[in-house]
Design a protein around this motif. Structure first.
Motif, PDB file in Angstrom:
ATOM      1  N   MET A 268     -23.687 -56.257  46.691  1.00  0.00           N
ATOM      2  CA  MET A 268     -23.651 -55.058  45.857  1.00  0.00           C
ATOM      3  C   MET A 268     -23.584 -55.417  44.373  1.00  0.00           C
ATOM      4  SD  MET A 268     -20.625 -52.196  45.557  1.00  0.00           S
ATOM      5  CE  MET A 268     -20.554 -51.976  47.330  1.00  0.00           C
ATOM      6  N   VAL A 269     -22.667 -56.312  44.020  1.00  0.00           N
ATOM      7  CA  VAL A 269     -22.506 -56.615  42.590  1.00  0.00           C
ATOM      8  C   VAL A 269     -23.702 -57.408  42.056  1.00  0.00           C
ATOM      9  CG1 VAL A 269     -20.008 -56.431  42.635  1.00  0.00           C
ATOM     10  CG2 VAL A 269     -21.066 -58.661  43.062  1.00  0.00           C
ATOM     11  N   ALA A 270     -24.332 -58.222  42.935  1.00  0.00           N
ATOM     12  CA  ALA A 270     -25.539 -58.930  42.501  1.00  0.00           C
ATOM     13  C   ALA A 270     -26.677 -57.944  42.255  1.00  0.00           C
ATOM     14  CB  ALA A 270     -25.945 -59.967  43.539  1.00  0.00           C
ATOM     15  N   SER A 271     -26.832 -56.972  43.153  1.00  0.00           N
ATOM     16  CA  SER A 271     -27.910 -55.983  43.018  1.00  0.00           C
ATOM     17  C   SER A 271     -27.714 -55.100  41.795  1.00  0.00           C
ATOM     18  CB  SER A 271     -27.983 -55.107  44.277  1.00  0.00           C
ATOM     19  OG  SER A 271     -28.301 -55.868  45.415  1.00  0.00           O
ATOM     20  N   GLU A 272     -26.468 -54.696  41.564  1.00  0.00           N
ATOM     21  CA  GLU A 272     -26.178 -53.761  40.479  1.00  0.00           C
ATOM     22  C   GLU A 272     -25.834 -54.467  39.172  1.00  0.00           C
ATOM     23  OE1 GLU A 272     -23.349 -50.831  41.737  1.00  0.00           O
ATOM     24  OE2 GLU A 272     -24.400 -50.451  43.637  1.00  0.00           O
ATOM     25  N   ARG A 273     -25.800 -55.806  39.201  1.00  0.00           N
ATOM     26  CA  ARG A 273     -25.520 -56.619  38.011  1.00  0.00           C
ATOM     27  C   ARG A 273     -24.189 -56.240  37.378  1.00  0.00           C
ATOM     28  NH1 ARG A 273     -29.811 -59.669  36.472  1.00  0.00           N
ATOM     29  NH2 ARG A 273     -29.045 -59.864  34.327  1.00  0.00           N
ATOM     30  N   LEU A 274     -23.212 -55.947  38.233  1.00  0.00           N
ATOM     31  CA  LEU A 274     -21.884 -55.606  37.752  1.00  0.00           C
ATOM     32  C   LEU A 274     -21.125 -56.862  37.331  1.00  0.00           C
ATOM     33  CD1 LEU A 274     -20.430 -52.979  40.279  1.00  0.00           C
ATOM     34  CD2 LEU A 274     -21.511 -52.579  38.065  1.00  0.00           C
ATOM     35  N   GLN A 275     -20.350 -56.733  36.294  1.00  0.00           N
ATOM     36  CA  GLN A 275     -19.391 -57.789  35.972  1.00  0.00           C
ATOM     37  C   GLN A 275     -18.304 -57.774  37.041  1.00  0.00           C
ATOM     38  OE1 GLN A 275     -17.895 -57.720  31.969  1.00  0.00           O
ATOM     39  NE2 GLN A 275     -16.375 -59.326  32.348  1.00  0.00           N
ATOM     40  N   VAL A 276     -17.795 -58.943  37.377  1.00  0.00           N
ATOM     41  CA  VAL A 276     -16.754 -59.043  38.394  1.00  0.00           C
ATOM     42  C   VAL A 276     -15.550 -59.784  37.831  1.00  0.00           C
ATOM     43  CG1 VAL A 276     -18.390 -59.005  40.320  1.00  0.00           C
ATOM     44  CG2 VAL A 276     -17.671 -61.211  39.353  1.00  0.00           C
ATOM     45  N   ALA A 277     -14.407 -59.554  38.468  1.00  0.00           N
ATOM     46  CA  ALA A 277     -13.198 -60.333  38.206  1.00  0.00           C
ATOM     47  C   ALA A 277     -12.662 -60.812  39.543  1.00  0.00           C
ATOM     48  CB  ALA A 277     -12.149 -59.487  37.482  1.00  0.00           C
ATOM     49  N   PHE A 278     -12.226 -62.053  39.584  1.00  0.00           N
ATOM     50  CA  PHE A 278     -11.651 -62.647  40.783  1.00  0.00           C
ATOM     51  C   PHE A 278     -10.162 -62.872  40.582  1.00  0.00           C
ATOM     52  CE2 PHE A 278     -16.061 -64.025  40.950  1.00  0.00           C
ATOM     53  CZ  PHE A 278     -16.377 -63.998  42.296  1.00  0.00           C
ATOM     54  N   TYR A 279      -9.446 -62.956  41.679  1.00  0.00           N
ATOM     55  CA  TYR A 279      -8.036 -63.372  41.597  1.00  0.00           C
ATOM     56  C   TYR A 279      -7.915 -64.892  41.623  1.00  0.00           C
ATOM     57  CZ  TYR A 279      -2.998 -62.727  42.053  1.00  0.00           C
ATOM     58  OH  TYR A 279      -1.650 -62.726  41.813  1.00  0.00           O
ATOM     59  N   HIS A 280      -8.844 -65.566  42.316  1.00  0.00           N
ATOM     60  CA  HIS A 280      -8.693 -67.000  42.548  1.00  0.00           C
ATOM     61  C   HIS A 280      -9.815 -67.845  41.942  1.00  0.00           C
ATOM     62  CE1 HIS A 280      -5.184 -66.477  45.034  1.00  0.00           C
ATOM     63  NE2 HIS A 280      -5.831 -65.698  45.890  1.00  0.00           N
ATOM     64  N   ALA A 281     -10.520 -67.336  40.936  1.00  0.00           N
ATOM     65  CA  ALA A 281     -11.530 -68.136  40.246  1.00  0.00           C
ATOM     66  C   ALA A 281     -10.894 -68.833  39.048  1.00  0.00           C
ATOM     67  CB  ALA A 281     -12.681 -67.245  39.782  1.00  0.00           C
ATOM     68  N   PRO A 282     -11.505 -69.913  38.575  1.00  0.00           N
ATOM     69  CA  PRO A 282     -11.001 -70.552  37.361  1.00  0.00           C
ATOM     70  C   PRO A 282     -10.905 -69.558  36.205  1.00  0.00           C
ATOM     71  CG  PRO A 282     -12.574 -71.993  38.443  1.00  0.00           C
ATOM     72  CD  PRO A 282     -12.632 -70.680  39.169  1.00  0.00           C
ATOM     73  N   PHE A 283      -9.822 -69.637  35.464  1.00  0.00           N
ATOM     74  CA  PHE A 283      -9.524 -68.706  34.381  1.00  0.00           C
ATOM     75  C   PHE A 283     -10.630 -68.745  33.319  1.00  0.00           C
ATOM     76  CE2 PHE A 283      -7.165 -67.234  30.630  1.00  0.00           C
ATOM     77  CZ  PHE A 283      -6.621 -66.074  31.161  1.00  0.00           C
ATOM     78  N   PRO A 284     -11.062 -67.603  32.734  1.00  0.00           N
ATOM     79  CA  PRO A 284     -10.483 -66.263  32.854  1.00  0.00           C
ATOM     80  C   PRO A 284     -10.988 -65.446  34.035  1.00  0.00           C
ATOM     81  CG  PRO A 284     -12.178 -66.219  31.183  1.00  0.00           C
ATOM     82  CD  PRO A 284     -12.072 -67.646  31.642  1.00  0.00           C
ATOM     83  N   ALA A 285     -11.681 -66.082  34.974  1.00  0.00           N
ATOM     84  CA  ALA A 285     -11.968 -65.491  36.286  1.00  0.00           C
ATOM     85  C   ALA A 285     -12.828 -64.239  36.222  1.00  0.00           C
ATOM     86  CB  ALA A 285     -10.657 -65.196  37.022  1.00  0.00           C
ATOM     87  N   THR A 286     -13.776 -64.215  35.296  1.00  0.00           N
ATOM     88  CA  THR A 286     -14.683 -63.069  35.212  1.00  0.00           C
ATOM     89  C   THR A 286     -16.088 -63.550  34.881  1.00  0.00           C
ATOM     90  OG1 THR A 286     -15.050 -60.880  34.205  1.00  0.00           O
ATOM     91  CG2 THR A 286     -14.190 -62.607  32.758  1.00  0.00           C
ATOM     92  N   GLY A 287     -17.083 -62.806  35.366  1.00  0.00           N
ATOM     93  CA  GLY A 287     -18.472 -63.175  35.153  1.00  0.00           C
ATOM     94  C   GLY A 287     -19.393 -62.297  35.971  1.00  0.00           C
ATOM     95  N   HIS A 288     -20.431 -62.891  36.525  1.00  0.00           N
ATOM     96  CA  HIS A 288     -21.409 -62.158  37.315  1.00  0.00           C
ATOM     97  C   HIS A 288     -21.753 -62.950  38.569  1.00  0.00           C
ATOM     98  CE1 HIS A 288     -21.861 -60.304  33.334  1.00  0.00           C
ATOM     99  NE2 HIS A 288     -22.227 -59.223  33.995  1.00  0.00           N
ATOM    100  N   ILE A 289     -22.392 -62.273  39.516  1.00  0.00           N
ATOM    101  CA  ILE A 289     -22.815 -62.886  40.773  1.00  0.00           C
ATOM    102  C   ILE A 289     -24.336 -62.864  40.827  1.00  0.00           C
ATOM    103  CG2 ILE A 289     -22.771 -62.709  43.288  1.00  0.00           C
ATOM    104  CD1 ILE A 289     -20.105 -63.559  42.098  1.00  0.00           C
ATOM    105  N   ALA A 290     -24.922 -64.035  41.101  1.00  0.00           N
ATOM    106  CA  ALA A 290     -26.372 -64.153  41.257  1.00  0.00           C
ATOM    107  C   ALA A 290     -26.688 -64.597  42.675  1.00  0.00           C
ATOM    108  CB  ALA A 290     -26.929 -65.167  40.262  1.00  0.00           C
ATOM    109  N   ARG A 291     -27.778 -64.134  43.227  1.00  0.00           N
ATOM    110  CA  ARG A 291     -28.213 -64.613  44.538  1.00  0.00           C
ATOM    111  C   ARG A 291     -28.681 -66.060  44.418  1.00  0.00           C
ATOM    112  NH1 ARG A 291     -29.845 -59.260  44.774  1.00  0.00           N
ATOM    113  NH2 ARG A 291     -28.887 -58.104  46.492  1.00  0.00           N
TER     114      ARG A 291
END
Length: 307
Positions: A268-291
């Motif tokens: 969903m977030v890859a299709s809609e190009r939404l910015q995402v935030a993770f709880y367990h990603a390297p800080f600052p834990a935000t970005g995008h998802i690409a296929r």
């Protein structure tokens, strides 16, 4: 004769503990909302046994590709603070004083960001694992945000507060049930429950993300033309579980449901190009998802000195 400005002695800086980084917070905008990522530090755990349904060689290959060590993985903890016109909303609270020695940094970082715990109006909990709820109540029973309204997923409350489910749980899970009662027991009558697809507070909508736990929630934060999906624990470390969304983490209570949720939300977030935030990603834990082939890739935001 006055020395050139470049040669003048500068004031001594405040000594810094040699084993500590600078305060860990990062601000960014979602529409006209200010969001602040606050780190609670990290935990280190053995890689062995982390992935239930992949061969050790496959996991080691994924770690090699991400330039990560094969034996131990570093798992970060990052919460979100949403400033809605001076009204502070937290999404999750970190480990409090109950986590690994390399965690428990949340309150120092929260204060360094200029926030006061007394100004927190609402606390939204994604699910009831200790690294998300223990920041609500210290080991000695002290409530960290006594004036805040606490909002939790209704299905999560129904599962973890059920005495029959606690009695029937595997021995390794009983401690988690007991911890939920320690944290929420003193405020059980005041805790408010929310359903999936509901607006939890203005600008924050709950998204069912079941599998990691029975009531696990992600959240869409919307303001104007801006949108951010906080994925909570839909994945653990992205180098493993974004790249390989069909892998099941040892932390997932229902591994197959978690796998389906992970694929659905990442798609969903890859299709809609939404910015995402993770709880367990390297800080600052935000970005995008690409296929990326049969999986996905996490594309972190470029750090910006200007909000």
């Amino acid at each position: 004769m006055t020395a050139p400005a470049s040669a003048q002695t500068l004031p001594a800086s405040t000594p810094v503990e040699p084993d500590r980084q600078a305060p860990g917070f990062y601000r960014y905008k979602v529409g006209d909302l200010m969001v602040t990522a606050v780190t609670d530090g990290v935990a280190h755990r053995p890689v062995e046994g982390l992935v239930r349904n992949a061969e050790p060689g496959e996991v080691q290959g994924a770690l090699d590709s991400a330039f990560l060590p094969r034996e131990t993985i570093t798992i970060p903890f990052t919460t979100l603070v949403i400033d809605r016109g001076g009204k502070l909303t937290l999404i999750d609270t970190g480990n409090g004083d109950s986590g690994a020695p390399t965690s428990g940094q949340w309150m120092a970082n929260f204060r360094a960001a200029g926030f006061d715990p007394a100004a927190v109006e609402t606390v939204i909990i994604s699910h009831f694992h200790g690294d998300h709820i223990n920041g609500l109540r210290l080991k000695d029973g002290t409530a960290v945000f006594p004036g805040a309204e606490v909002l939790v997923p209704e299905a999560e409350w129904a599962f973890w507060m059920d005495d029959a489910k606690m009695a029937a749980a595997p021995e390794g899970m009983k401690g988690a049930f007991q911890n939920v009662r320690r944290v929420f027991g003193p405020i059980a009558k005041e805790v408010k429950r929310f359903a999936p697809e509901s607006e939890v507070v203005p600008n924050v909508t709950a998204v069912a993300a079941y599998g990691h736990t029975p009531g696990h929630m992600a959240f869409v934060i919307s303001a104007g033309n801006g949108q951010l999906m906080a994925l909570s624990d839909t994945t653990n470390h992205p180098a493993l579980f974004v790249r390989n969304p069909d892998w099941q983490a040892v932390f997932d209570i229902d591994g197959e449901m978690a796998r389906q949720t992970r694929r659905r939300l990442l798609d969903m977030v890859a299709s809609e190009r939404l910015q995402v935030a993770f709880y367990h990603a390297p800080f600052p834990a935000t970005g995008h998802i690409a296929r990326d082939g049969n999986g996905f890739a996490f594309v972190p935001v470029a750090w910006s000195p200007i909000i």
